[in-house]
Scaffold this motif. Structure first.
Motif, mmCIF file in Angstrom:
data_model
loop_
_atom_site.group_PDB
_atom_site.id
_atom_site.type_symbol
_atom_site.label_atom_id
_atom_site.label_comp_id
_atom_site.label_asym_id
_atom_site.label_seq_id
_atom_site.Cartn_x
_atom_site.Cartn_y
_atom_site.Cartn_z
ATOM 1 N N GLY A 146 62.931 13.292 127.890
ATOM 2 C CA GLY A 146 62.600 14.425 127.030
ATOM 3 C C GLY A 146 61.527 15.298 127.647
ATOM 4 N N HIS A 147 60.751 14.731 128.560
ATOM 5 C CA HIS A 147 59.667 15.448 129.235
ATOM 6 C C HIS A 147 59.462 14.753 130.579
ATOM 7 C CE1 HIS A 147 55.547 16.905 130.007
ATOM 8 N NE2 HIS A 147 55.870 17.915 129.216
ATOM 9 N N PRO A 148 59.134 15.530 131.630
ATOM 10 C CA PRO A 148 58.985 14.873 132.947
ATOM 11 C C PRO A 148 57.908 13.778 132.977
ATOM 12 C CG PRO A 148 58.384 17.226 133.051
ATOM 13 C CD PRO A 148 59.047 16.993 131.740
ATOM 14 N N SER A 149 56.945 13.863 132.038
ATOM 15 C CA SER A 149 55.905 12.819 132.014
ATOM 16 C C SER A 149 56.478 11.455 131.642
ATOM 17 C CB SER A 149 54.809 13.206 131.011
ATOM 18 O OG SER A 149 55.376 13.306 129.723
ATOM 19 N N MET A 150 57.721 11.433 131.120
ATOM 20 C CA MET A 150 58.328 10.159 130.713
ATOM 21 C C MET A 150 59.014 9.434 131.872
ATOM 22 S SD MET A 150 60.112 11.516 127.273
ATOM 23 C CE MET A 150 59.683 10.656 125.781
ATOM 24 N N ILE A 151 59.068 10.087 133.034
ATOM 25 C CA ILE A 151 59.704 9.440 134.183
ATOM 26 C C ILE A 151 58.763 8.368 134.711
ATOM 27 C CG2 ILE A 151 60.522 9.808 136.558
ATOM 28 C CD1 ILE A 151 61.328 12.645 135.644
ATOM 29 N N ARG A 152 59.215 7.129 134.658
ATOM 30 C CA ARG A 152 58.341 6.017 135.069
ATOM 31 C C ARG A 152 59.095 5.018 135.922
ATOM 32 N NH1 ARG A 152 53.528 6.799 133.557
ATOM 33 N NH2 ARG A 152 53.109 7.664 131.500
ATOM 34 N N ALA A 153 58.627 4.878 137.166
ATOM 35 C CA ALA A 153 59.176 3.838 138.022
ATOM 36 C C ALA A 153 58.674 2.489 137.496
ATOM 37 C CB ALA A 153 58.709 4.044 139.461
ATOM 38 N N VAL A 154 59.577 1.529 137.380
ATOM 39 C CA VAL A 154 59.215 0.207 136.846
ATOM 40 C C VAL A 154 59.152 -0.787 138.006
ATOM 41 C CG1 VAL A 154 59.948 -1.666 135.321
ATOM 42 C CG2 VAL A 154 60.355 0.723 134.659
ATOM 43 N N ASP A 155 58.032 -1.497 138.120
ATOM 44 C CA ASP A 155 57.881 -2.451 139.215
ATOM 45 C C ASP A 155 58.735 -3.683 139.015
ATOM 46 O OD1 ASP A 155 55.760 -2.031 141.448
ATOM 47 O OD2 ASP A 155 54.988 -0.999 139.672
ATOM 48 N N LEU A 156 59.455 -4.064 140.070
ATOM 49 C CA LEU A 156 60.146 -5.349 140.065
ATOM 50 C C LEU A 156 59.163 -6.380 140.585
ATOM 51 C CD1 LEU A 156 63.636 -4.341 141.474
ATOM 52 C CD2 LEU A 156 63.135 -5.169 139.179
ATOM 53 N N ASP A 157 59.341 -7.617 140.191
ATOM 54 C CA ASP A 157 58.458 -8.694 140.627
ATOM 55 C C ASP A 157 58.881 -9.128 142.041
ATOM 56 O OD1 ASP A 157 57.017 -10.964 141.063
ATOM 57 O OD2 ASP A 157 57.339 -11.817 139.064
ATOM 58 N N LEU A 158 58.197 -8.561 143.033
ATOM 59 C CA LEU A 158 58.572 -8.819 144.420
ATOM 60 C C LEU A 158 58.399 -10.292 144.787
ATOM 61 C CD1 LEU A 158 59.757 -7.153 146.680
ATOM 62 C CD2 LEU A 158 57.466 -6.524 147.405
ATOM 63 N N GLU A 159 57.407 -10.948 144.150
ATOM 64 C CA GLU A 159 57.191 -12.362 144.440
ATOM 65 C C GLU A 159 58.394 -13.197 143.993
ATOM 66 O OE1 GLU A 159 53.221 -13.966 143.635
ATOM 67 O OE2 GLU A 159 54.232 -15.877 143.197
ATOM 68 N N LYS A 160 58.918 -12.838 142.828
ATOM 69 C CA LYS A 160 60.084 -13.549 142.304
ATOM 70 C C LYS A 160 61.295 -13.355 143.239
ATOM 71 C CE LYS A 160 62.433 -13.411 138.044
ATOM 72 N NZ LYS A 160 62.573 -12.717 136.751
ATOM 73 N N ILE A 161 61.423 -12.141 143.751
ATOM 74 C CA ILE A 161 62.527 -11.829 144.664
ATOM 75 C C ILE A 161 62.368 -12.640 145.960
ATOM 76 C CG2 ILE A 161 63.527 -9.945 146.063
ATOM 77 C CD1 ILE A 161 62.883 -8.099 143.655
ATOM 78 N N LYS A 162 61.117 -12.779 146.415
ATOM 79 C CA LYS A 162 60.858 -13.570 147.619
ATOM 80 C C LYS A 162 61.184 -15.057 147.386
ATOM 81 C CE LYS A 162 57.569 -10.343 149.631
ATOM 82 N NZ LYS A 162 56.231 -10.063 150.135
ATOM 83 N N TYR A 163 60.843 -15.539 146.193
ATOM 84 C CA TYR A 163 61.209 -16.924 145.823
ATOM 85 C C TYR A 163 62.725 -17.096 145.892
ATOM 86 C CZ TYR A 163 56.965 -19.324 144.239
ATOM 87 O OH TYR A 163 55.774 -19.981 144.194
ATOM 88 N N SER A 164 63.450 -16.139 145.334
ATOM 89 C CA SER A 164 64.920 -16.234 145.344
ATOM 90 C C SER A 164 65.435 -16.271 146.769
ATOM 91 C CB SER A 164 65.557 -15.030 144.647
ATOM 92 O OG SER A 164 65.195 -14.997 143.325
#
Lengths: 100, 478
Positions: free
Chosen positions: B409-427
């Motif tokens: 609805g507004h450009p301020s709502m654009i939010r990159a969401v962090d993935l848990d890189l540590e969890k990905i490394k565990y996998s």
């Protein structure tokens, strides 16, 4: 619709039937066959839509399948109007101009 | 065709591939987890200078970098005072086939020709197919592109159909298939039948081809701002884009740049589902590729993938489909750059990340892709709407992949969401352990390899292994 030797046609073929599908595919995919579409110049002297035919592809490979289209065309385009898109530019320009 | 044919062809996978890429991967393997990645890149690939020459001979590379001043201004309007990094964009759509993939294809096709192959085959529905077809046309080889294109109702995303058109425009044969991983079976059959070269995305040639992107980026930014950028945001799917770009930056000596991977969030959708195939509006750059390829890079069409993103990634974020479509329109409207949506995944992420950074910092978006009928937000959104996907303005957090596309609805709502890189490394480690069977067989060499693979030190890897074993033991005790 009929085609004669040398006409550019689209063919269709089932590669794997539903019960031949790989074990890892999800259930909905397992219910349908793996299908293939390709295009080529007709090698049969004469064929009608729905016939099993042989074609030579653009790079010279020969393959067979059911002829489903003569002079196949692309029908993708720019789609129908999505009015929401028109508001994006107006909104960001008004923010840049300091209205918000 | 029969099921036994299927199994027979799949069982010949190893020999078919050996003939089709001519790399003896066993030369770099030591029998357990470790393999000599750098030796593979060096001994099989080409030097950076050789690659630059190969690419220059077909007009690939040397793409421009733009500062997105209006976008930066918009970002600062939505950021805290003093925040909002300068955003730059490397315009990879300026490559001959319209994307950075021309860099990968140029080297693969060159190599195929050098080895005396008559043609090349690539299994891809995307920009890479167009790139291979374009390069094959330039270098005089035949080309077959195998594409997952339609669902069982013979409906295809306008984006994928457009890519088939582009491949045909360059003289390639396009074998179109319905949904399913057995595409690989057809691919193997074609390699066997034709004796062509497997222009895989994941050979050392393909990845080394992207190194020039990172190298150029460092050179251009030093010219523009007198130093290296603080962060580079890379759209991440199979991992090759991120790996090659990061390696190129390192080769240019730009070793303090944060490498941020970005994928479109398609969580909850099954990539091999016939029913869900046309309910996703992104066919690349999404988590359906990004996560499995990061945690198990060797699941690709060659025995060892040269694309290994966890070696280089400092941070991994997701953005939503609606945010990428929105930013694609913004790029056209205030920067005058009409580019394809999929390539703008990293742009949407960068807009959010720039807001966290200081005004004197610099973030670079490292790619764009061509746009046109079928491959544009208009046909893609209209196709989605026809398929019952809800499209509206709102809070992007409410988007459900396969059900809705929420334009912010507004450009301020654009939010990159962090993935848990540590969890990905565990996998990743878990997948490696599953291959050796017994965790006790993990030797010193393996530990070093794992550390390199996930950008940590041996001590951290040991701690992760202990933690995993501890959890497994307590699981057995219960």
């Amino acid at each position: 619709m009929n085609a004669k030797k040398g006409d550019w046609v689209r063919i269709h073929k089932v590669i794997l039937t539903a019960d031949e599908r790989a074990p890892q595919v999800p259930d909905d995919t397992k219910e349908v066959p793996l299908e293939m579409w390709d295009k080529g110049f007709l090698l049969n002297d004469f064929a009608t839509i729905g016939d099993e035919v042989e074609v030579e592809t653009i790079i010279g490979r020969k393959l067979s399948g059911k002829m489903i289209e003569i002079n196949p065309q692309f029908d993708h385009g720019w789609g129908s109007c999505v009015p929401e898109i028109l508001h994006i530019g107006r909104q960001v320009k008004s923010i840049l101009e300091g209205a918000e | 065709m029969s099921a036994s044919d299927y199994n027979e062809v799949m069982s010949r996978k190893g020999e078919i591939m050996k003939d089709a890429v001519q790399i003896d991967y066993s030369r770099f393997e030591s029998g357990s987890i470790a393999f000599d990645y750098e030796a593979m890149m060096e001994k099989v690939g080409y030097s950076l200078d050789q690659i630059r020459d190969i690419q220059l001979s077909t007009g690939v590379g040397n793409t421009p970098v733009y500062e997105l001043k209006n976008l930066t201004a918009l970002c600062r309007k939505t950021a805290e005072p003093g925040k909002g990094a300068r955003i730059f964009l490397k315009d990879e759509a300026a490559n001959p086939s319209g994307s950075f993939k021309a860099r990968r294809a140029a080297v693969s096709v060159y190599h195929a020709k050098k080895l005396g192959y008559k043609g090349v085959i690539a299994a891809t529905s995307g920009n890479y197919g167009a790139a291979v077809a374009s390069q094959a046309a330039m270098q005089g080889l035949k080309c077959i592109i195998v594409q997952e294109c339609y669902d069982s109702r013979w409906k295809g995303q306008p984006e994928i159909v457009e890519k088939a058109r582009k491949c045909e425009a360059y003289g390639a044969e396009v074998v179109q298939l319905s949904v399913g991983p057995e595409l690989f079976y057809t691919f193997l059959q074609l390699l066997e039948e034709t004796g062509y070269f497997n222009a895989s995305l994941y050979t050392p040639f393909g990845i080394a081809g992207v190194e020039t992107l990172g190298y150029e980026l460092a050179e251009q930014m030093r010219e523009k701002i007198g130093r290296d950028p603080d962060a580079v945001v890379v759209t991440n799917a199979g991992g090759g884009n991120l790996t090659g770009t990061a390696r190129g930056l390192l080769k240019a000596g730009a070793d303090n740049v944060r490498i941020i991977g970005a994928s479109v969030d398609l969580s909850g959708l099954h990539m091999a589902s016939d029913g869900q195939f046309n309910r996703k509006s992104f066919t690349t750059g999404h988590t359906g590729f990004g996560i499995p390829f990061a945690t198990n890079p060797d699941r690709s069409d060659v025995p060892r993938s040269a694309g290994r993103p966890l070696r280089y990634m400092d941070r991994y974020v997701t953005v939503r489909q609606g945010e990428v479509f929105y930013m694609t329109e913004v790029l056209a409207q205030i920067e005058g750059l009409e580019r394809g949506p999929a390539g703008n995944t990293s742009l949407a992420a960068a807009f959010s990340i720039a807001r966290e950074m200081d005004e004197d910092q610099v973030v670079v978006v490292q790619e764009t892709e061509y746009t046109g009928a079928g491959k544009h937000i208009q046909p893609q959104l209209s196709f989605a709407r026809e398929n019952g996907i809800e499209i509206r303005f709102g809070n992007p957090e409410e988007e459900v992949p396969g059900e809705s596309i929420i334009l912010p609805g507004h450009p301020s709502m654009i939010r990159a969401v962090d993935l848990d890189l540590e969890k990905i490394k565990y996998s990743y480690i878990r997948n490696c352990l599953a291959k050796v069977g017994n965790p006790e067989d993990v030797g010193e060499e393996d530990l070093q390899f794992l550390a390199d693979e996930i950008k940590l030190n041996k001590y951290a890897v040991k701690k992760m292994l202990h933690h995993m074993q501890g959890r497994e033991n307590s699981g057995t005790a219960r």
